[in-house]
Write a protein that holds these residues in place. Structure first.
Motif, PDB file in Angstrom:
ATOM      1  N   ALA A 164       0.844  -1.194   0.000  1.00 55.20           N
ATOM      2  CA  ALA A 164       0.000   0.000   0.000  1.00 55.20           C
ATOM      3  C   ALA A 164       0.875   1.237   0.000  1.00 55.20           C
ATOM      4  O   ALA A 164       2.047   1.197   0.406  1.00 55.20           O
ATOM      5  N   LEU A 165       0.297   2.331  -0.436  1.00 55.87           N
ATOM      6  CA  LEU A 165       0.987   3.618  -0.467  1.00 55.87           C
ATOM      7  C   LEU A 165       0.345   4.536   0.554  1.00 55.87           C
ATOM      8  O   LEU A 165      -0.846   4.850   0.445  1.00 55.87           O
ATOM      9  N   TYR A 166       1.109   4.955   1.565  1.00 51.73           N
ATOM     10  CA  TYR A 166       0.625   5.962   2.493  1.00 51.73           C
ATOM     11  C   TYR A 166       0.641   7.317   1.779  1.00 51.73           C
ATOM     12  O   TYR A 166       1.601   7.657   1.081  1.00 51.73           O
ATOM     13  N   THR A 167      -0.448   8.078   1.979  1.00 55.38           N
ATOM     14  CA  THR A 167      -0.493   9.430   1.437  1.00 55.38           C
ATOM     15  C   THR A 167      -0.852  10.412   2.543  1.00 55.38           C
ATOM     16  O   THR A 167      -1.354  10.021   3.605  1.00 55.38           O
ATOM     17  N   ASP A 168      -0.629  11.687   2.288  1.00 58.80           N
ATOM     18  CA  ASP A 168      -1.046  12.703   3.243  1.00 58.80           C
ATOM     19  C   ASP A 168      -2.504  13.078   2.983  1.00 58.80           C
ATOM     20  O   ASP A 168      -3.187  12.484   2.126  1.00 58.80           O
ATOM     21  N   ALA A 169      -2.999  14.057   3.708  1.00 54.74           N
ATOM     22  CA  ALA A 169      -4.410  14.431   3.599  1.00 54.74           C
ATOM     23  C   ALA A 169      -4.772  14.873   2.190  1.00 54.74           C
ATOM     24  O   ALA A 169      -5.910  14.678   1.740  1.00 54.74           O
ATOM     25  N   ALA A 170      -3.827  15.440   1.465  1.00 50.55           N
ATOM     26  CA  ALA A 170      -4.084  15.925   0.105  1.00 50.55           C
ATOM     27  C   ALA A 170      -3.917  14.834  -0.944  1.00 50.55           C
ATOM     28  O   ALA A 170      -4.079  15.094  -2.133  1.00 50.55           O
ATOM     29  N   GLY A 171      -3.568  13.616  -0.498  1.00 44.85           N
ATOM     30  CA  GLY A 171      -3.366  12.519  -1.434  1.00 44.85           C
ATOM     31  C   GLY A 171      -1.973  12.424  -2.000  1.00 44.85           C
ATOM     32  O   GLY A 171      -1.729  11.632  -2.916  1.00 44.85           O
ATOM     33  N   GLN A 172      -1.035  13.210  -1.466  1.00 47.38           N
ATOM     34  CA  GLN A 172       0.344  13.166  -1.952  1.00 47.38           C
ATOM     35  C   GLN A 172       1.075  11.966  -1.349  1.00 47.38           C
ATOM     36  O   GLN A 172       0.969  11.711  -0.155  1.00 47.38           O
ATOM     37  N   PRO A 173       1.825  11.221  -2.162  1.00 44.80           N
ATOM     38  CA  PRO A 173       2.498  10.017  -1.667  1.00 44.80           C
ATOM     39  C   PRO A 173       3.497  10.328  -0.556  1.00 44.80           C
ATOM     40  O   PRO A 173       4.222  11.326  -0.610  1.00 44.80           O
ATOM     41  N   LEU A 174       3.531   9.459   0.435  1.00 45.03           N
ATOM     42  CA  LEU A 174       4.498   9.560   1.520  1.00 45.03           C
ATOM     43  C   LEU A 174       5.520   8.426   1.450  1.00 45.03           C
ATOM     44  O   LEU A 174       6.704   8.651   1.353  1.00 45.03           O
ATOM     45  N   ARG A 175       5.031   7.185   1.517  1.00 46.87           N
ATOM     46  CA  ARG A 175       5.935   6.036   1.486  1.00 46.87           C
ATOM     47  C   ARG A 175       5.127   4.782   1.192  1.00 46.87           C
ATOM     48  O   ARG A 175       3.924   4.728   1.415  1.00 46.87           O
ATOM     49  N   THR A 176       5.814   3.767   0.707  1.00 42.82           N
ATOM     50  CA  THR A 176       5.185   2.487   0.409  1.00 42.82           C
ATOM     51  C   THR A 176       5.369   1.544   1.586  1.00 42.82           C
ATOM     52  O   THR A 176       6.460   1.460   2.160  1.00 42.82           O
ATOM     53  N   ILE A 177       4.294   0.857   1.947  1.00 41.48           N
ATOM     54  CA  ILE A 177       4.323  -0.135   3.021  1.00 41.48           C
ATOM     55  C   ILE A 177       4.286  -1.510   2.387  1.00 41.48           C
ATOM     56  O   ILE A 177       3.327  -1.861   1.689  1.00 41.48           O
ATOM     57  N   ALA A 178       5.333  -2.299   2.609  1.00 40.19           N
ATOM     58  CA  ALA A 178       5.446  -3.612   1.977  1.00 40.19           C
ATOM     59  C   ALA A 178       4.574  -4.631   2.692  1.00 40.19           C
ATOM     60  O   ALA A 178       4.436  -4.619   3.913  1.00 40.19           O
ATOM     61  N   ALA A 179       3.995  -5.535   1.920  1.00 41.18           N
ATOM     62  CA  ALA A 179       3.237  -6.653   2.478  1.00 41.18           C
ATOM     63  C   ALA A 179       4.219  -7.655   3.075  1.00 41.18           C
ATOM     64  O   ALA A 179       5.041  -8.227   2.366  1.00 41.18           O
ATOM     65  N   ARG A 180       4.140  -7.849   4.385  1.00 38.82           N
ATOM     66  CA  ARG A 180       5.060  -8.765   5.062  1.00 38.82           C
ATOM     67  C   ARG A 180       4.628 -10.217   4.852  1.00 38.82           C
ATOM     68  O   ARG A 180       3.456 -10.494   4.582  1.00 38.82           O
ATOM     69  N   PRO A 181       5.550 -11.162   5.029  1.00 42.93           N
ATOM     70  CA  PRO A 181       5.172 -12.579   4.934  1.00 42.93           C
ATOM     71  C   PRO A 181       4.085 -12.927   5.951  1.00 42.93           C
ATOM     72  O   PRO A 181       4.064 -12.391   7.056  1.00 42.93           O
ATOM     73  N   TYR A 182       3.207 -13.832   5.559  1.00 45.66           N
ATOM     74  CA  TYR A 182       2.084 -14.178   6.427  1.00 45.66           C
ATOM     75  C   TYR A 182       2.451 -15.257   7.446  1.00 45.66           C
ATOM     76  O   TYR A 182       3.142 -16.226   7.141  1.00 45.66           O
ATOM     77  N   HIS A 183       1.960 -15.080   8.670  1.00 47.97           N
ATOM     78  CA  HIS A 183       1.957 -16.099   9.707  1.00 47.97           C
ATOM     79  C   HIS A 183       0.906 -15.668  10.727  1.00 47.97           C
ATOM     80  O   HIS A 183       0.750 -14.462  10.966  1.00 47.97           O
ATOM     81  N   PRO A 184       0.160 -16.608  11.320  1.00 42.58           N
ATOM     82  CA  PRO A 184      -0.840 -16.189  12.315  1.00 42.58           C
ATOM     83  C   PRO A 184      -0.273 -15.300  13.414  1.00 42.58           C
ATOM     84  O   PRO A 184      -0.928 -14.343  13.845  1.00 42.58           O
ATOM     85  N   LEU A 185       0.957 -15.579  13.853  1.00 44.44           N
ATOM     86  CA  LEU A 185       1.551 -14.754  14.903  1.00 44.44           C
ATOM     87  C   LEU A 185       1.877 -13.353  14.398  1.00 44.44           C
ATOM     88  O   LEU A 185       1.894 -12.400  15.177  1.00 44.44           O
ATOM     89  N   ALA A 186       2.139 -13.211  13.098  1.00 45.28           N
ATOM     90  CA  ALA A 186       2.410 -11.880  12.554  1.00 45.28           C
ATOM     91  C   ALA A 186       1.210 -10.972  12.733  1.00 45.28           C
ATOM     92  O   ALA A 186       1.358  -9.764  12.978  1.00 45.28           O
ATOM     93  N   LEU A 187       0.008 -11.530  12.632  1.00 47.17           N
ATOM     94  CA  LEU A 187      -1.193 -10.723  12.846  1.00 47.17           C
ATOM     95  C   LEU A 187      -1.213 -10.159  14.257  1.00 47.17           C
ATOM     96  O   LEU A 187      -1.550  -8.998  14.479  1.00 47.17           O
ATOM     97  N   LEU A 188      -0.852 -10.992  15.225  1.00 46.13           N
ATOM     98  CA  LEU A 188      -0.858 -10.534  16.616  1.00 46.13           C
ATOM     99  C   LEU A 188       0.271  -9.553  16.887  1.00 46.13           C
ATOM    100  O   LEU A 188       0.139  -8.670  17.747  1.00 46.13           O
ATOM    101  N   ARG A 189       1.366  -9.673  16.164  1.00 49.50           N
ATOM    102  CA  ARG A 189       2.489  -8.741  16.325  1.00 49.50           C
ATOM    103  C   ARG A 189       2.243  -7.411  15.614  1.00 49.50           C
ATOM    104  O   ARG A 189       3.105  -6.551  15.565  1.00 49.50           O
TER     105      ARG A 189
END
Length: 335
Positions: free
Chosen positions: A148-173
């Motif tokens: 996903a791409l984080y944006t500011d209130a005006a919709g300007q790009p801030l930074r990309t958030i990478a999809a981390r590897p999946y594990h049930p414990l990752a959800l809790l972390r």
């Protein structure tokens, strides 16, 4: 095509909402229907962008349920501009909050793939097609998620958030799939039941944990959605509510899934480290140090604590070192 609330017993409380639904728009019967819910309340500044981003997708079979809790801003006027599109259905009326609004939309859903998109976020071009294709390519997954791409209130790009590897414990972390990138199989939503109305802040985390008991999540490497950060968003403004719900979700999960219990201290330590980082970002040194101490007491040093001094430094310098470091680490650990 039956709405979910007419097919799955756990949705029976919403069954009264499913009478006399308009037919969904199907332009290519070879492709699945996708049902997207947009929960709405006083986000008139943004909801037009949200809906345009959905309707601009080059995907043939869509139904969009806007569930508006009775907005008193410009939202009604914005929504009237979409009245001529048969893919968009607007329901206005009091609800019990965001989780209830999503439930009221999904209860009506006829699609075999479901999602929700908050009224201040957007899809990027090709998002729906890419996530449907990912579900088709990974038949064992109950859901897919992406960058996903984080944006500011005006919709300007801030930074990309990478999809981390999946594990049930990752959800809790709290290494959770970024909500607007998640697309879920209909059967999983039907069997998991409605979102928990008691959850106001971490309702996505709570629901992902419940879905994880039915099967795995599959990450993809595409950037498919924007996540808008602005002063009125819960993610930015209301830390304490998230803290309570994160800890509650973790403890409930360890009770329901005792096989995960050996990781309890480390998971709780990671949650407290996240709390320390948020307090540091907010300039609350005493609270940040208190939560960092909880982390160290529970499980010793945790990598997430490395962001705490960077957050404090960013507060002083007006820089974004912590977020840059977090984005870099996310890319390194995505697998």
């Amino acid at each position: 095509m039956l709405p979910i609330a007419a097919e799955y017993p756990l949705w029976a409380d919403y069954a009264q909402l499913t009478a006399h639904l308009p037919p969904p728009v199907i332009r290519n019967p070879a492709q699945p229907l996708v049902s997207i819910v947009v929960p709405s309340l006083n986000q008139g500044r943004y909801i037009g962008d949200t809906l345009r981003s959905i309707l601009a997708q080059e995907y043939p079979n869509l139904e969009v349920w806007v569930i508006d809790g009775g907005s008193s801003d410009e939202t009604p006027a914005v929504l009237r501009a979409f009245a001529g599109d048969a893919r968009v259905q607007v329901v206005v009326g009091k609800d019990a909050g965001q989780a209830d609004a999503i439930n009221r939309g999904w209860a009506r859903a006829r699609g075999s793939v479901l999602a929700w998109l908050n009224s201040d976020d957007t899809y990027l071009p090709g998002a729906i097609a890419s996530q449907v294709a990912a579900l088709q390519a990974h038949p064992a997954a109950v859901a897919v998620y992406a960058d996903a791409l984080y944006t500011d209130a005006a919709g300007q790009p801030l930074r990309t958030i990478a999809a981390r590897p999946y594990h049930p414990l990752a959800l809790l972390r709290l290494l959770i799939p970024i909500q607007p990138t998640v697309f879920i199989r209909r059967a999983a939503v039907g069997l998991a039941g409605p979102l928990d109305l008691r959850m106001r802040y971490a309702l996505d985390t709570a629901y992902w944990v419940r879905l994880a008991q039915l099967g795995s999540f599959q990450p993809t490497s595409a950037v498919v959605a924007t996540y808008r950060l602005h002063a009125a968003s819960k993610t930015v403004a209301q830390f304490a509510g998230f803290y309570r719900e994160w800890l509650q979700i973790a403890e409930q999960t360890f009770t329901a899934m005792p096989e995960l219990s050996p990781a309890r201290r480390e998971v709780l330590a990671d949650i407290y480290a996240a709390m320390a980082n948020l307090e540091a970002r907010n300039g609350s040194l005493r609270a940040a140090l208190r939560y960092a101490a909880y982390t160290l007491t529970l499980a010793g040093w945790r990598p997430r604590l490395a962001k705490t001094p960077l957050m404090l430094l960013d507060r002083v310098l007006g820089s974004d070192l912590a977020e840059r470091a977090g984005s870099w680490w996310g890319r390194q650990t995505r697998g």
